[in-house]
Design a protein around this motif. Structure first.
Motif, short mmCIF file in Angstrom:
data_model
loop_
_atom_site.label_atom_id
_atom_site.label_comp_id
_atom_site.label_asym_id
_atom_site.label_seq_id
_atom_site.Cartn_x
_atom_site.Cartn_y
_atom_site.Cartn_z
N ARG A 1 70.59 76.82 95.41
CA ARG A 1 71.42 77.44 96.44
C ARG A 1 70.58 78.31 97.38
N VAL A 2 69.62 79.04 96.83
CA VAL A 2 68.71 79.82 97.67
C VAL A 2 67.96 78.91 98.64
N LEU A 3 67.42 77.83 98.13
CA LEU A 3 66.61 76.94 98.95
C LEU A 3 67.41 76.21 100.01
N ASN A 4 68.72 76.08 99.79
CA ASN A 4 69.55 75.30 100.71
C ASN A 4 70.60 76.13 101.43
N GLY A 5 70.37 77.44 101.53
CA GLY A 5 71.20 78.29 102.36
C GLY A 5 72.62 78.48 101.89
N ARG A 6 72.85 78.38 100.59
CA ARG A 6 74.19 78.59 100.03
C ARG A 6 74.33 80.04 99.54
N PRO A 7 75.60 80.51 99.38
CA PRO A 7 75.81 81.89 98.93
C PRO A 7 75.25 82.14 97.53
N VAL A 8 74.66 83.31 97.37
CA VAL A 8 74.13 83.75 96.08
C VAL A 8 74.54 85.20 95.88
N ASP A 9 75.01 85.55 94.69
CA ASP A 9 75.34 86.93 94.35
C ASP A 9 74.10 87.65 93.85
N ARG A 10 74.02 88.95 94.13
CA ARG A 10 72.85 89.74 93.72
C ARG A 10 72.63 89.66 92.21
N ALA A 11 73.71 89.62 91.45
CA ALA A 11 73.59 89.60 89.98
C ALA A 11 72.97 88.30 89.47
N GLU A 12 72.88 87.28 90.31
CA GLU A 12 72.32 86.01 89.88
C GLU A 12 70.80 85.98 89.95
N LEU A 13 70.20 87.01 90.53
CA LEU A 13 68.75 87.07 90.67
C LEU A 13 68.20 88.30 89.96
N THR A 14 67.08 88.14 89.28
CA THR A 14 66.39 89.27 88.65
C THR A 14 64.95 89.29 89.13
N GLY A 15 64.24 90.35 88.77
CA GLY A 15 62.83 90.46 89.13
C GLY A 15 62.60 91.38 90.32
N PRO A 16 61.37 91.79 90.51
CA PRO A 16 61.04 92.77 91.56
C PRO A 16 61.25 92.26 92.98
N GLY A 17 61.28 90.93 93.16
CA GLY A 17 61.47 90.39 94.51
C GLY A 17 62.91 90.06 94.83
N ALA A 18 63.85 90.29 93.90
CA ALA A 18 65.23 89.88 94.08
C ALA A 18 65.90 90.57 95.25
#
Length: 213
Positions: A189-206
Motif C-alpha cells: 500500500r505504501v508503494l502504490n499510494g494507498r492509505p496507511v494508518d500510523r499504527a501499521e508502521l514501526t521503526g525510527p523512519g515510520a
C-alpha cells in the motif's frame, strides 16, 4: 514469462472466488482506490485488459489527458454492466491471460495484487500474500516509471528517499536510512499510494514516511 502469467492467473482466480460471495452492499463498499467502489475496481480489472487502445485514447482526450480521471470514468461506465457481467469477464481474463495494452507482465502482477487489496481490506477479507508474489509486486512497484506512476500517487522511490522500507517477515527491504517496518500488505500500500494508518508502521523512519503519504 509463463510463470508470471500463472501467478497473475492464481491471483485473479482468488479474487473471483471472493467476489462470487459478495452481496449488493459489499459490491457498493468504497474501496481503497480513490473514490471507487468495490464494483468499480472489479469492473476496471474486468475490462481494462480487453479495452482497445483507441477507446483508451478517446477517454484520455475527453478527460483532458488526465489518466486517473479517464480510468475512473471508464471504470464507472463498465461497472454499470453489473456483478454477473463483471465476473464473467474476470473469468475470461483469467482464462486468456489478457493484460492492459502497454502494461508489462510484472506490472500485471502488481495490478492483480494491489487491486485485490483495494477490494479485500475494506471488506475485512484479507488474504496471505505469498513471498514470491510479494517480491515481484514490491520490486516492480519500486521500479515503476512514468506514466505508470501516475496511478499510484507518484514515484515510490521519491517517497522513500532517505528511508528504508522493510516488509516484516518477508526478507525484503528497499532504500537507505531509518527503517519503516510494516506487513507485506502495508508495504504494498505504501508503494502504490494507498492509505496507511500510523499504527501499521514501526521503526525510527515510520513518522517521516507517514508525513509523505
Amino acid at each position: 514469462m509463463g510463470e508470471l502469467h500463472e501467478l497473475i492467473r492464481t491471483e485473479r482466480l482468488g479474487l473471483i472466488e471472493l467476489l462470487e460471495t459478495l452481496g449488493p452492499a459489499e459490491w457498493s463498499t468504497p474501496s481503497l482506490c480513490g473514490a471507487w467502489t468495490v464494483q468499480e475496481v472489479a469492473a476496471h480489472l474486468a475490462w481494462a485488459p480487453v479495452t482497445p487502445m483507441a477507446a483508451t485514447l478517446v477517454a484520455l482526450v475527453r478527460s483532458g489527458f488526465r489518466l486517473n480521471r479517464a480510468s475512473a470514468e471508464q471504470s464507472r461506465t463498465a461497472a454499470e454492466a453489473g456483478p454477473e457481467a463483471i465476473l464473467a469477464q474476470l473469468r475470461d481474463n483469467a482464462r486468456t491471460g489478457a493484460l492492459p495494452s502497454g502494461v508489462p507482465v510484472p506490472a500485471g502482477v502488481v495490478e492483480a495484487v494491489v487491486h485485490g487489496i483495494d477490494i479485500r481490506r475494506p471488506l475485512g477479507r484479507p488474504v496471505t500474500i505469498t513471498p514470491e508474489v510479494f517480491r515481484i509486486a514490491a520490486d516492480t512497484s519500486v521500479g515503476l516509471r512514468w506514466p505508470l506512476t501516475v496511478v499510484v500517487g507518484g514515484s515510490a522511490r521519491k517517497r522513500l528517499a532517505g528511508l528504508t522500507l522493510v516488509a516484516e517477515g518477508y526478507d525484503w527491504s528497499y532504500g537507505e536510512g531509518p527503517e519503516a517496518v510494516g506487513s507485506a500488505e502495508t508495504v504494498l500500500r505504501v508503494l502504490n499510494g494507498r492509505p496507511v494508518d500510523r499504527a501499521e508502521l514501526t521503526g525510527p523512519g515510520a513518522g517521516l514516511l507517514m508525513s509523505r503519504l
